[in-house]
Design a protein around this motif. Structure first.
Motif, PDB file in Angstrom:
ATOM      1  N   SER A  22      37.137 -17.890  39.031  1.00 33.88           N
ATOM      2  CA  SER A  22      36.180 -18.738  39.763  1.00 33.88           C
ATOM      3  C   SER A  22      36.789 -19.540  40.908  1.00 33.88           C
ATOM      4  O   SER A  22      36.168 -20.471  41.386  1.00 33.88           O
ATOM      5  N   GLN A  23      37.997 -19.166  41.400  1.00 38.60           N
ATOM      6  CA  GLN A  23      38.605 -19.890  42.528  1.00 38.60           C
ATOM      7  C   GLN A  23      38.917 -18.917  43.653  1.00 38.60           C
ATOM      8  O   GLN A  23      39.953 -19.000  44.309  1.00 38.60           O
ATOM      9  N   HIS A  25      37.713 -18.688  46.609  1.00 41.73           N
ATOM     10  CA  HIS A  25      37.815 -19.276  47.936  1.00 41.73           C
ATOM     11  C   HIS A  25      39.233 -19.762  48.232  1.00 41.73           C
ATOM     12  O   HIS A  25      39.642 -19.820  49.395  1.00 41.73           O
ATOM     13  N   GLY A  47      41.118 -30.992  42.161  1.00 42.04           N
ATOM     14  CA  GLY A  47      40.020 -30.528  41.311  1.00 42.04           C
ATOM     15  C   GLY A  47      40.123 -31.098  39.914  1.00 42.04           C
ATOM     16  O   GLY A  47      41.126 -31.737  39.550  1.00 42.04           O
ATOM     17  N   VAL A  51      41.214 -26.171  35.634  1.00 41.55           N
ATOM     18  CA  VAL A  51      40.541 -25.162  36.464  1.00 41.55           C
ATOM     19  C   VAL A  51      41.530 -24.256  37.184  1.00 41.55           C
ATOM     20  O   VAL A  51      41.101 -23.359  37.920  1.00 41.55           O
ATOM     21  N   ASP A 166      40.037 -27.604  47.492  1.00 38.38           N
ATOM     22  CA  ASP A 166      39.314 -28.225  46.384  1.00 38.38           C
ATOM     23  C   ASP A 166      38.866 -27.148  45.401  1.00 38.38           C
ATOM     24  O   ASP A 166      38.092 -26.241  45.761  1.00 38.38           O
ATOM     25  N   PHE A 167      39.331 -27.251  44.165  1.00 41.54           N
ATOM     26  CA  PHE A 167      38.966 -26.317  43.112  1.00 41.54           C
ATOM     27  C   PHE A 167      37.647 -26.773  42.469  1.00 41.54           C
ATOM     28  O   PHE A 167      37.393 -27.970  42.319  1.00 41.54           O
ATOM     29  N   LYS A 168      36.814 -25.822  42.093  1.00 42.18           N
ATOM     30  CA  LYS A 168      35.511 -26.138  41.502  1.00 42.18           C
ATOM     31  C   LYS A 168      35.530 -25.902  39.997  1.00 42.18           C
ATOM     32  O   LYS A 168      36.397 -25.188  39.463  1.00 42.18           O
ATOM     33  N   ARG A 169      34.565 -26.512  39.325  1.00 47.63           N
ATOM     34  CA  ARG A 169      34.419 -26.292  37.890  1.00 47.63           C
ATOM     35  C   ARG A 169      34.009 -24.844  37.634  1.00 47.63           C
ATOM     36  O   ARG A 169      33.275 -24.244  38.415  1.00 47.63           O
ATOM     37  N   SER A 171      31.951 -21.997  35.792  1.00 42.66           N
ATOM     38  CA  SER A 171      30.626 -21.916  35.196  1.00 42.66           C
ATOM     39  C   SER A 171      30.693 -21.444  33.755  1.00 42.66           C
ATOM     40  O   SER A 171      31.691 -20.843  33.308  1.00 42.66           O
ATOM     41  N   GLY A 204      33.358 -26.952  31.966  1.00 43.52           N
ATOM     42  CA  GLY A 204      33.876 -26.402  33.205  1.00 43.52           C
ATOM     43  C   GLY A 204      35.375 -26.190  33.249  1.00 43.52           C
ATOM     44  O   GLY A 204      35.899 -25.781  34.290  1.00 43.52           O
TER      45      GLY A 204
END
Length: 621
Positions: A22-23, A25, A47, A51, A166-169, A171, A204
């Motif tokens: 999920s990273q 990007h 982040g 994650v 910036d890393f996101k949570r 899903s 997350g």
């Protein structure tokens, strides 16, 4: 399973960009930079926890130095080309000086020397400043990678010298897919519902999910069942939440209390249950709209169950329930008896009136409003005459009466003649004593205005207040239709009155009521009400002394005194300055409580009294 135990978080740590979940990007940008030979000298990975920030740093270091995949990610620190530092425990200036000395040494093998600083926000301000020059102009072989969960604590001078990612949570679905693959590799049997429970509990963070998976395996063994998982993680299952919503649907308080007692005996935390119930109500709200069902993080079977249960509640009901639960979460933190507060909250949901019942109430009130055209307002306190009911009036009008000859008018129904005779009596009374009749009309208008003011100040529910005002407007319209031909009282133009040479207190008191009437329409209603409550004490030296009953009224009249003075000039011919003071309150003028005033309004207004008696309306305060 392997005989040598190793935590899943360590065993399944990614070793390539493709394994990081999920990273994309971040990984795609770094891979393109490597291909184009455009690597920056400093990166900042930000982040939430778990994650993949440190993992991404290690994969980047492994890739640019072409380290063999057989070397574990945790062993990279043992190589000479990769240096890892924990800023949480090495946050002094001396630690940064040691790092600066290491930067000067070129890599022993490979192209780059990578410095990974974890939790960089823990460095002291002096340590950050010591790192600035080296970070801005490092040697060509040095690359810095900083990882932090709180980038707002990092100095802006540091952030301006790095490339930030910036890393996101992660899903729920992506965590479920990862856990499913690991369960197959580890020969673990686990159902879909249990995978979703672990993924939602992880919030997350894939690392947290792997830790929970380890805990579930230790408790359940190779076969993980849903009930055992809920017991191991102390998570409130959806079955319990659906069971409670059945109690809410059936208004079954006894079963609800039994369920609460069972939950507490099994050791569930009250706040955790309320958090789960909040998410459950949110999912039911979303399930009303089939096209938005993807927002519900649950298995397909549970989503269908949400759709079925959502039909039992309206969205308005669910929103009111969410509001009650959110308030309870705040109150429970300071409650001296959390269990009692918890039970009261859930009982509120069970006993809460549904929107359908409120619709029936509104229909009944609408019917009451339609019938209010035949309503006759009660007489004043001084009158003891009982007004006839509308049915009696209709019967009297319809009853045949003996006809009497009338030489001046055409034949008219007897009821109309009777009304005309009453109007004639009133006109005769006005002609006999016009001042008394005028004073009576003013007092009646003032009482009606004060009753409306009571409705405004009481703070009663908007439903009762609105319907009451509409009903009263309907009654007034009916009266105006009946008395459409009645003559309006004659009021003299203030300019036509004879103004004495010297303005006295007696003259001002004489014209005061007409002055107050002239304020209507030109000034706000609230200001007019405050002027009505003010008392004329005396007129002396070009000033009119007024006495108010509170500080708020004094302030309001002071602010509008200029306009009020010029309005009074139309009656006095000269400007009188306002001298406004606050009078002392008597004990009998002590303000009543909200409930006392509501009871008083019930006695005055029969429409509100009927609402309370028929529909059981209560004052919510």
């Amino acid at each position: 399973m392997s005989d040598t135990y190793r935590a899943l978080t360590r065993k399944y740590r990614p070793t390539s960009f493709e394994d990081i979940v999920s990273q994309e990007h971040v990984s795609d940008t770094i891979k393109n930079a490597i291909k184009q030979n455009r690597l920056s000298h400093a990166y900042m990975f930000c982040g939430p926890r778990g994650v993949g920030k440190t993992t991404m740093a290690r994969v980047l270091a492994r890739t640019i130095n072409e380290i063999d995949i057989s070397i574990d990610g945790e062993s990279l620190n043992q190589t000479l080309n990769i240096v890892e530092m924990d800023a949480a425990s090495n946050n002094k200036v001396d630690d940064v000086h040691h790092l600066r000395e290491s930067v000067r040494i070129p890599p022993q093998n490979g192209k780059y020397k990578v410095f990974i600083v974890d939790e960089v926000h823990m460095l002291s301000k002096a340590a950050f400043n010591a790192l600035l020059k080296t970070l801005e102009e490092p040697p060509e072989h040095a690359i810095f990678i900083f990882a932090t969960t709180e980038p707002h604590k990092v100095l802006p001078t540091i952030l301006s010298r790095v490339q930030r990612f910036d890393f996101k949570r992660i899903s729920v679905e992506e965590i479920v897919q990862r856990l499913r693959k690991i369960a197959i590799d580890e020969n673990i049997s686990i159902d879909e519902e249990s995978l979703h429970v672990i993924a939602k509990k992880a919030d997350g963070a894939l690392r947290d999910a792997l830790g929970l998976m380890d805990q579930a395996i230790a408790f359940c063994g190779d076969t993980i069942t849903h009930n055992e998982l809920l017991q191991a993680l102390n998570v409130v299952g959806t079955d319990r939440l659906f069971e409670f919503m059945e109690c809410v649907k059936d208004n079954d308080a006894d079963q609800g209390l039994e369920l609460i007692n069972t939950l507490l005996q099994e050791g569930y935390d009250i706040q955790e249950y309320l958090i789960g119930l909040t998410e459950h109500l949110r999912n039911l709200y979303i399930a009303h709209e089939t096209s938005k069902l993807y927002l519900v993080e649950a298995s397909e079977e549970t989503k269908k169950r949400y759709q079925k249960t959502a039909s039992d509640f309206s969205r308005d009901d669910l929103m009111r329930m969410l509001h009650i639960i959110s308030e309870a979460q705040i109150k429970l933190k300071d409650a001296s008896q959390p269990r009692i507060q918890f039970e009261i909250t859930l009982l509120k949901l069970i006993h809460m009136e549904r929107s359908e019942q409120l619709s029936d109430l509104l229909a009944g009130l609408q019917e009451l409003k339609k019938n209010s055209g035949n309503f006759v307002a009660p007489s004043h306190k001084g009158s003891t005459q009982k007004e006839p009911k509308s049915e009696d009036l209709s019967n009297k009008v319809s009853e045949p009466e003996e006809e009497t000859p009338d030489t001046t008018t055409d034949s008219v129904p007897k009821g109309q003649k009777r009304i005309d005779s009453e109007e004639e009596i009133e006109i005769e009374a006005e002609e006999a004593d016009p001042e008394a009749a005028e004073s009576k009309k003013r007092s009646e208008a003032k009482e009606e205005q004060l009753e409306e003011d009571d409705d405004f100040d009481i703070g009663a529910p908007a439903l009762i207040t609105t319907l009451t005002r509409k009903a009263r407007a309907s009654v007034q319209a009916e009266k105006q239709n009946q008395n459409g031909n009645s003559e309006k009282p004659n009021t003299k133009n203030p300019a036509e009155k004879e103004v004495p040479e010297k303005i006295t207190t007696e003259y001002v008191q004489e014209i005061w009521l007409e002055y107050l009437e002239s304020l209507k329409g030109d000034f706000p209603m609230l200001l007019h009400l405050q002027m009505e409550r003010a008392k004329v004490k005396k007129v002396k030296g070009g000033e009119i002394h007024l006495e108010c009953d509170n500080d708020f009224a004094q302030k309001m009249l002071d602010e509008q005194s200029t306009d009020l003075q010029f309005k009074l000039k139309e009656f006095t011919g000269s400007v009188l300055r306002f001298n406004i003071s606050v009078g002392e309150k008597d004990e009998k003028d002590k303000p009543m409580s909200v409930y006392e005033r509501f009871k008083q309004i019930q006695q005055k207004d029969p429409i509100i009294r009927d609402i309370v008696e028929i529909f059981g309306a209560e004052l919510e305060y």
